[in-house]
Write a protein that holds these residues in place. Structure first.
Motif, mmCIF file in Angstrom:
data_model
loop_
_atom_site.group_PDB
_atom_site.id
_atom_site.type_symbol
_atom_site.label_atom_id
_atom_site.label_comp_id
_atom_site.label_asym_id
_atom_site.label_seq_id
_atom_site.Cartn_x
_atom_site.Cartn_y
_atom_site.Cartn_z
ATOM 1 N N ASP B 71 0.829 -1.215 0.000
ATOM 2 C CA ASP B 71 0.000 0.000 0.000
ATOM 3 C C ASP B 71 0.863 1.264 0.000
ATOM 4 O O ASP B 71 0.458 2.303 -0.520
ATOM 5 C CB ASP B 71 -1.008 -0.010 1.165
ATOM 6 C CG ASP B 71 -0.364 -0.029 2.525
ATOM 7 O OD1 ASP B 71 0.113 -1.106 2.939
ATOM 8 O OD2 ASP B 71 -0.322 1.015 3.188
ATOM 9 N N VAL B 74 1.964 1.804 -3.713
ATOM 10 C CA VAL B 74 0.912 2.425 -4.532
ATOM 11 C C VAL B 74 0.950 3.940 -4.366
ATOM 12 O O VAL B 74 0.729 4.690 -5.304
ATOM 13 C CB VAL B 74 -0.476 1.880 -4.135
ATOM 14 C CG1 VAL B 74 -1.567 2.584 -4.925
ATOM 15 C CG2 VAL B 74 -0.548 0.392 -4.366
ATOM 16 N N ARG B 75 1.241 4.393 -3.134
ATOM 17 C CA ARG B 75 1.296 5.829 -2.881
ATOM 18 C C ARG B 75 2.447 6.512 -3.609
ATOM 19 O O ARG B 75 2.453 7.735 -3.775
ATOM 20 C CB ARG B 75 1.406 6.098 -1.367
ATOM 21 C CG ARG B 75 0.060 6.044 -0.692
ATOM 22 C CD ARG B 75 0.186 5.938 0.826
ATOM 23 N NE ARG B 75 -0.709 4.902 1.309
ATOM 24 C CZ ARG B 75 -1.997 5.113 1.552
ATOM 25 N NH1 ARG B 75 -2.510 6.296 1.414
ATOM 26 N NH2 ARG B 75 -2.760 4.117 1.949
ATOM 27 N N SER B 98 -13.597 3.434 -8.122
ATOM 28 C CA SER B 98 -13.338 4.383 -7.039
ATOM 29 C C SER B 98 -12.352 3.800 -6.027
ATOM 30 O O SER B 98 -11.614 4.542 -5.387
ATOM 31 C CB SER B 98 -14.637 4.845 -6.380
ATOM 32 O OG SER B 98 -15.191 3.809 -5.630
ATOM 33 N N LEU B 99 -12.297 2.463 -5.933
ATOM 34 C CA LEU B 99 -11.262 1.864 -5.073
ATOM 35 C C LEU B 99 -9.877 2.103 -5.675
ATOM 36 O O LEU B 99 -8.889 2.218 -4.945
ATOM 37 C CB LEU B 99 -11.507 0.370 -4.901
ATOM 38 C CG LEU B 99 -12.570 0.023 -3.862
ATOM 39 C CD1 LEU B 99 -13.013 -1.418 -4.002
ATOM 40 C CD2 LEU B 99 -12.051 0.281 -2.454
ATOM 41 N N ALA B 101 -8.903 4.757 -6.876
ATOM 42 C CA ALA B 101 -8.486 6.104 -6.460
ATOM 43 C C ALA B 101 -8.401 6.208 -4.939
ATOM 44 O O ALA B 101 -8.397 7.308 -4.394
ATOM 45 C CB ALA B 101 -9.470 7.135 -7.004
ATOM 46 N N TYR B 102 -8.314 5.065 -4.256
ATOM 47 C CA TYR B 102 -8.349 5.055 -2.783
ATOM 48 C C TYR B 102 -7.300 5.970 -2.150
ATOM 49 O O TYR B 102 -7.548 6.624 -1.142
ATOM 50 C CB TYR B 102 -8.159 3.630 -2.268
ATOM 51 C CG TYR B 102 -8.190 3.520 -0.765
ATOM 52 C CD1 TYR B 102 -9.387 3.620 -0.078
ATOM 53 C CD2 TYR B 102 -7.019 3.340 -0.040
ATOM 54 C CE1 TYR B 102 -9.414 3.537 1.291
ATOM 55 C CE2 TYR B 102 -7.041 3.261 1.336
ATOM 56 C CZ TYR B 102 -8.245 3.360 1.999
ATOM 57 O OH TYR B 102 -8.281 3.276 3.366
ATOM 58 N N THR B 103 -6.107 6.034 -2.758
ATOM 59 C CA THR B 103 -5.022 6.806 -2.140
ATOM 60 C C THR B 103 -5.158 8.308 -2.382
ATOM 61 O O THR B 103 -4.362 9.080 -1.853
ATOM 62 C CB THR B 103 -3.660 6.357 -2.693
ATOM 63 O OG1 THR B 103 -3.723 6.413 -4.115
ATOM 64 C CG2 THR B 103 -3.331 4.938 -2.266
ATOM 65 N N ARG B 104 -6.131 8.699 -3.221
ATOM 66 C CA ARG B 104 -6.197 10.108 -3.591
ATOM 67 C C ARG B 104 -7.267 10.866 -2.820
ATOM 68 O O ARG B 104 -8.255 10.303 -2.393
ATOM 69 C CB ARG B 104 -6.462 10.221 -5.094
ATOM 70 C CG ARG B 104 -5.318 9.677 -5.896
ATOM 71 C CD ARG B 104 -5.663 9.589 -7.358
ATOM 72 N NE ARG B 104 -6.032 10.897 -7.907
ATOM 73 C CZ ARG B 104 -6.469 11.047 -9.152
ATOM 74 N NH1 ARG B 104 -6.586 10.013 -9.947
ATOM 75 N NH2 ARG B 104 -6.779 12.245 -9.595
ATOM 76 N N ARG B 105 -7.055 12.174 -2.659
ATOM 77 C CA ARG B 105 -8.015 13.002 -1.942
ATOM 78 C C ARG B 105 -8.598 14.095 -2.854
ATOM 79 O O ARG B 105 -9.564 14.745 -2.490
ATOM 80 C CB ARG B 105 -7.342 13.684 -0.736
ATOM 81 C CG ARG B 105 -6.867 12.718 0.341
ATOM 82 C CD ARG B 105 -8.030 12.242 1.208
ATOM 83 N NE ARG B 105 -7.614 11.234 2.164
ATOM 84 C CZ ARG B 105 -7.590 9.927 1.889
ATOM 85 N NH1 ARG B 105 -7.946 9.497 0.691
ATOM 86 N NH2 ARG B 105 -7.206 9.053 2.789
ATOM 87 N N ILE B 110 -10.089 13.188 -9.383
ATOM 88 C CA ILE B 110 -10.619 11.828 -9.467
ATOM 89 C C ILE B 110 -11.762 11.784 -10.474
ATOM 90 O O ILE B 110 -11.848 10.890 -11.309
ATOM 91 C CB ILE B 110 -11.115 11.354 -8.077
ATOM 92 C CG1 ILE B 110 -9.931 11.198 -7.119
ATOM 93 C CG2 ILE B 110 -11.872 10.037 -8.196
ATOM 94 C CD1 ILE B 110 -10.322 10.919 -5.680
#
Lengths: 330, 235
Positions: B71, B74-75, B98-99, B101-105, B110
Motif C-alpha cells: 500500500d 501504490v502511494r 473508485s477503489l 483512487a483510494y489513495t487520492r483526496r 478523481i
C-alpha cells in the motif's frame, strides 16, 4: 388480537438487538472467515464497563484533591450560565445526558478493546489453520466470562436505562418505553452501518479488503488496518446491543449475552453468515418468532424452535436465505 | 526511473527468481518475455511489494522501495494490474474504479480521471452500475487497467493483459496501452505471452528463463534475434 400486535412489537424490538449482534458476527466472518464465539462475552464485559462508569465514581483516594471527590455521571446536571443542559431525567435522579455520556464513553472503550483483541490475540494466532482462531475466540469467551464472574459476581445488577416510564400506546399495540427506545436505536444503527458500508470510501475499503486482500493492497488499502477496524466496529456494535439488552432483562450479569448470542447466531445462519441484509432479516425473524413461540406455545419451546430452525436451515439451505454460495478463495 | 538490481525471491522453499536485473527508463514501454514459470509475474510482485525479495534492490527514482508494504508503494504511484485481473467481482464497476483512487483526496482530479477512463473504455461507462463479476473477460481486463489508471500512476505494471481475450479485444486494449504511454506519459513495464504484440509496442525487452535474464536488447533487435524468434515468436 391486541396481544398479537403487542407481541409483534416486542419481538421486533428484541429482534433488532439480535440483528445488531448478528451484524457484528457477519462483519468479522466476512473479513476473516472466523466465527467469533466471543462476540457476546466481549459485549457483556463492555456492558459491565458501562455499568462501572454509571456508578458513583470515588476520587477520595487522590490526595490533596479539594474539589468534588465523588462524581456520579449518571446523575449529572450540568449548567451553562445557569441554564441546565437538560435532556430529561428519571424519577431515580438519573439524567439522559448522563446516560448518553456513559454510552459514548463505553462504546469508545469497546471500539478500542475490539481492535486490541484483533491485534494482540487474533492476528498472531491466525494463519496456519482457521480452526486455531475459532478456538481462540472460544477461549476468549471462557476467560472473559470467568473474569466477569470473579470481578462482578453472578448476581444481576440494576442497569441504567434512559426511558423507564409507562408503555406507549400506538392504538394497534402498546410498547414499553425501553423496548421502543431499543427498537429505534437498533434501526438507526442498522441505517448508520448501511450508510458506512455503502456510501463511504472507508466502508468500501473495508468491504474490498474482505473480498480480495491482495487486490486491495494493490489499491493502496492497508488491509491489516481494515481488519482491526472491522473488529473494533463489531465490538462497538455488540457493546451497544449489550447496553440495550441489560435493562430489558433482570439487569446485567455475566451470563447476560449467552442467550442473545445464541439467538444472534440463529439469526446470522438463517440470513446467511456472509450477508448483512440476512443478519437484519434473520434477527427480526428470530426475535419475532421467539416472542410468538413464548406467547402461544410456551417459553420452554423457545430454544427448541430456534435451534431446530438453525439445524433445519443448515440441512436444507446451508448458505442461509441471503448467503452467497460458498466459493473457495484462491 | 525503475532499477531492479540482482533480486532473488522465493515462495517458501522454491526459488522463483535467481538473479534479475532490469531497468525501465522514464516514458518508455519495457517488456518482459519468457515461458510460464520463468519468473515474470514474480518480478512484478516484488516491484509492487506483494513479495519481499530475499536479496537485491529495487530503486524507484533512485530511492529503495524493496521490502516496503504494497500500500506504500501504490502511494509512490506505482500501480500493478495483476495476473488474472483480480477485480472485485461482487462490487459494481464504479465501486471498483473508485477503489482504484483510494489513495487520492483530490475530488475534481478523481472525477476527471473517471471520465478519462470512460473515454478510453466506453463499455465500462455503459456498465458502470453493473456488478463487475458479470462483465466479459475483455471488459474485466479494461476494468483492471482502468482501476489502476484511477490512481494516476507514473509507472504501470501490466501482467498479461491479452490473456484469454479475443484478438479484436486485444488489439483495442493495446491501442489504449500505447495511448496511455504516449499521451498520459505513463511509463509501462509489460509482461506479455504474445511476444510479437509486446515487441510491437515496447522500446526495450528482456527475456527471462528460470528466474534469470538471458537476453536484453532494444525491442527491434529482439524481434530479429534468432533464439527469441524460434522460442517466442514462432517463425
Amino acid at each position: 388480537m391486541e396481544t398479537f400486535f403487542d407481541q409483534l412489537a416486542i419481538g421486533a424490538s428484541t429482534g433488532a438487538l439480535y440483528a445488531l449482534l448478528a451484524l457484528a458476527l457477519v462483519f468479522i466472518f466476512r473479513a476473516t472467515d472466523i466465527v467469533n464465539f466471543a462476540q457476546g462475552e466481549m459485549a457483556m464485559f463492555n456492558t459491565y464497563i458501562g455499568w462501572s462508569i454509571s456508578r458513583p465514581l470515588s476520587f477520595s483516594w487522590i490526595p490533596f484533591l479539594s474539589i468534588e471527590r465523588h462524581i456520579n455521571i449518571l446523575n449529572w446536571h450540568p449548567e451553562v450560565f445557569g441554564i441546565p443542559l437538560f435532556l430529561g431525567s428519571e424519577s431515580d435522579g438519573s439524567t439522559r445526558l448522563g446516560y448518553l455520556l456513559i454510552v459514548i464513553g463505553t462504546v469508545a472503550i469497546a471500539f478500542v478493546m475490539g481492535g486490541l483483541i484483533e491485534r494482540l490475540i487474533i492476528r498472531p494466532s491466525e494463519g496456519k489453520n482457521l480452526l486455531n482462531a475459532v478456538i481462540v475466540t472460544l477461549g476468549i469467551f471462557a476467560i472473559v466470562n470467568s473474569i466477569a464472574n470473579w470481578r462482578y459476581g453472578p448476581v444481576p445488577q440494576n442497569y441504567p436505562a434512559p426511558f423507564k416510564g409507562n408503555a406507549v400506546d400506538f392504538g394497534l399495540f402498546k410498547l414499553g418505553q425501553h423496548s421502543l427506545f431499543a427498537l429505534i436505536v437498533g434501526v438507526a444503527m442498522m441505517f448508520a452501518i448501511y450508510v458506512f458500508f455503502q456510501r463511504t470510501k472507508l466502508g468500501l475499503a473495508v468491504r474490498a479488503a474482505a473480498l480480495n486482500p491482495q487486490a486491495s493492497e494493490l489499491m493502496g488499502i492497508n488491509t491489516g488496518q481494515m481488519l482491526t477496524l472491522g473488529w473494533s466496529l463489531a465490538a462497538a456494535i455488540g457493546c451497544l446491543a449489550g447496553m440495550l439488552v441489560a435493562p430489558s432483562v433482570a439487569g446485567i450479569s455475566p451470563n447476560l449475552m449467552l442467550g442473545v448470542l445464541l439467538y444472534a447466531f440463529a439469526a446470522a445462519v438463517l440470513g446467511g453468515l456472509d450477508s448483512a441484509l440476512g443478519a437484519v432479516v434473520g434477527g427480526l425473524a428470530v426475535g419475532i418468532g421467539q416472542t410468538m413461540v413464548v406467547q402461544y406455545i410456551g417459553s420452554e419451546w423457545s430454544d427448541i424452535v430456534a435451534f431446530g430452525l438453525i439445524i433445519g436451515i443448515l440441512m436444507v439451505k446451508p448458505t442461509g436465505i441471503f448467503g452467497s454460495p460458498v466459493v473457495k478463495k484462491v | 526511473m525503475l532499477e531492479v538490481k540482482n533480486i532473488r525471491a522465493a515462495y517458501g522453499p522454491v526459488t522463483a527468481l535467481h538473479d534479475i536485473s532490469l531497468s525501465v527508463p522514464e516514458g518508455q514501454i519495457v517488456t518482459v518475455l519468457g515461458a510460464n514459470g520463468a519468473g515474470k509475474s514474480t518480478t512484478l510482485r516484488v516491484i509492487s511489494g506483494l513479495l519481499r525479495p530475499s536479496a537485491g534492490t529495487v530503486l524507484f527514482e533512485g530511492r529503495p522501495i524493496h521490502g516496503k508494504p504494497a500500500d506504500w508503494i501504490v502511494r509512490q504511484r506505482i500501480c500493478h494490474v495483476p495476473e488474472g485481473r483480480q477485480i472485485f467481482a461482487t462490487l459494481t464497476v464504479e465501486a471498483n474504479l473508485s477503489l482504484g483512487a483510494y489513495t487520492r483526496r483530490d475530488k475534481p482530479g478523481i472525477k476527471a480521471d473517471l471520465q478519462r477512463v470512460f473515454d478510453y473504455f466506453p463499455r465500462l461507462a455503459e456498465r458502470r452500475n453493473q456488478v463487475a463479476g458479470t462483465l466479459s473477460g475483455g471488459e474485466q481486463q479494461m476494468l483492471a487497467i482502468g482501476r489502476a489508471l484511477m490512481a494516476r500512476p507514473r509507472l504501470l505494471l501490466l501482467d498479461e493483459p491479452s490473456l484469454g481475450l479475443a484478438p479484436l479485444v486485444v488489439r483495442d486494449i493495446f491501442k489504449i496501452i500505447r495511448t496511455i504511454n504516449e499521451e498520459d506519459r505513463v511509463t509501462i513495464l509489460l509482461i506479455e505471452q504474445d511476444a510479437k504484440l509486446a515487441l510491437s509496442v515496447a522500446s526495450y525487452g528482456y527475456v527471462l528463463e528460470t528466474g534469470r535474464v538471458v537476453v536484453n536488447e532494444p525491442a527491434a533487435d529482439l524481434a530479429r534475434n534468432e533464439t527469441v524468434r524460434k522460442s517466442y515468436l514462432g517463425y
